[in-house]
Design an enzyme around this catalytic site. Structure first.
Site, PDB file in Angstrom:
ATOM      1  N   ILE A  38       0.827  -1.204   0.000  1.00 25.77           N
ATOM      2  CA  ILE A  38       0.000   0.000   0.000  1.00 25.77           C
ATOM      3  C   ILE A  38       0.863   1.257   0.000  1.00 25.77           C
ATOM      4  CG2 ILE A  38      -1.666   1.330   1.361  1.00 25.77           C
ATOM      5  CD1 ILE A  38      -2.824  -1.355   2.317  1.00 25.77           C
ATOM      6  N   SER A 156      -7.571   0.244   9.098  1.00 29.23           N
ATOM      7  CA  SER A 156      -7.971  -1.071   8.606  1.00 29.23           C
ATOM      8  C   SER A 156      -9.431  -1.292   8.938  1.00 29.23           C
ATOM      9  CB  SER A 156      -7.117  -2.160   9.276  1.00 29.23           C
ATOM     10  OG  SER A 156      -7.663  -3.446   9.054  1.00 29.23           O
ATOM     11  N   TYR A 169      -3.818  -7.017  16.440  1.00 28.27           N
ATOM     12  CA  TYR A 169      -3.923  -6.057  15.337  1.00 28.27           C
ATOM     13  C   TYR A 169      -5.148  -5.163  15.503  1.00 28.27           C
ATOM     14  CZ  TYR A 169      -3.889  -4.428  10.468  1.00 28.27           C
ATOM     15  OH  TYR A 169      -3.852  -3.658   9.340  1.00 28.27           O
ATOM     16  N   LYS A 173      -5.407  -1.078  15.937  1.00 29.50           N
ATOM     17  CA  LYS A 173      -6.093  -0.248  14.954  1.00 29.50           C
ATOM     18  C   LYS A 173      -7.260   0.519  15.578  1.00 29.50           C
ATOM     19  CE  LYS A 173      -3.550  -0.996  11.335  1.00 29.50           C
ATOM     20  NZ  LYS A 173      -2.770   0.104  10.718  1.00 29.50           N
ATOM     21  N   THR A 203      -1.738  -7.873  -0.505  1.00 28.07           N
ATOM     22  CA  THR A 203      -0.381  -7.491  -0.120  1.00 28.07           C
ATOM     23  C   THR A 203       0.337  -8.708   0.446  1.00 28.07           C
ATOM     24  OG1 THR A 203      -1.071  -6.892   2.118  1.00 28.07           O
ATOM     25  CG2 THR A 203      -1.095  -5.131   0.455  1.00 28.07           C
TER      26      THR A 203
END
Length: 254
Positions: A38, A156, A169, A173, A203
């Site tokens: 990204i 995200s 994660y 976020k 990705t």
């Protein structure tokens, strides 16, 4: 007989106006995590009309991408190293006069379930996905304010709704989302602040995530990095008297 020189016509160049034909300096954009995925797509999207600083830890990868763009240079630093980050900011000549766009795209993912996530796991994810973001922004606020710049945080979908085995994660976020919203209010009128919330993106990180879950990888199910870069470009191109607070972009496929 002495000839009197004719006065210059409207089409003749006036030496006094030579500076008028010089293009103005390009706005400066720093993209962290800019060497792949990204971040690299965002760097390429901004390159046609920005001077791009390509942030990353891999000096060779940053230098390689910089040579592909019309006006770019590496910004090589480990953002988890506070001293090195401060030195990189202080010694970067491109930042001396100001910064127009700061894009936070660097991040890490850890798939440890809650029962196995250690204190060190928590520190690593929060350090990269939140603390380093906040610290770099703090260091760059003076130059951002000098040009009425903007901060774009690549968040995200996990910052809106957590997924399985994603507690580390998702928590980071969610925290980044709170930081972004708070920064916007604290700096309203000085800088613009946008949060971008992509769904799953094709990705290297996504490949690792799906492999950890034992899933076959089907890239057609995911966004391309260029789609996220286009969302960032939309935020950057919004006229300066407006700001996109947050933007969610998801793959069409479920």
């Amino acid at each position: 007989m002495t000839q009197t020189p004719e006065p210059p016509t409207a089409t003749d160049p006036d030496p006094a106006d030579a500076s008028a034909v010089i293009d103005p300096p390009r706005p400066v954009a720093l993209v962290t995590g800019g060497t792949r995925g990204i971040g690299a797509a965002i760097a390429r999207s901004l390159a046609p009309d920005h001077r791009v600083l390509i942030g990353g830890r891999d000096a060779r990868a940053a230098a390689t991408l910089a040579t592909e763009l019309p006006d770019a240079e590496p910004f090589v630093v480990d953002l988890n190293d506070a001293r090195a980050t401060a030195e990189a900011v202080d010694t970067c000549a491109a930042l001396a006069d100001g910064l127009d766009v700061l894009v936070h795209s660097a991040g890490v993912y850890n798939v440890q379930p809650v029962t196995e996530a250690t204190r060190e796991d928590w520190r690593q994810v929060l350090e990269t996905n939140l603390v380093a973001v906040a610290d770099l922004t703090r260091l760059l606020l003076p130059v951002l304010r000098s040009r009425k710049g903007m901060v774009v945080a690549i968040n995200s979908g996990a910052g809106m709704a957590p997924g399985p085995r994603g507690i580390l994660y998702s928590t980071s976020k969610y925290a980044l989302r709170g930081w972004t919203d708070s920064l916007r209010e604290e700096c309203r009128g000085d800088i613009r602040v946008t949060g971008i919330f992509p769904g799953k993106v094709d990705t290297d990180m996504q490949r690792e995530v799906q492999a950890s879950r034992g899933n076959d990888y089907r890239p057609e199910l995911y966004l391309q990095p260029e789609a996220v870069a286009a969302a960032v470009r939309t935020a950057v191109d919004t006229p300066p008297n407006g700001v996109i607070d947050s933007l969610i972009i998801r793959p069409v496929s479920r």
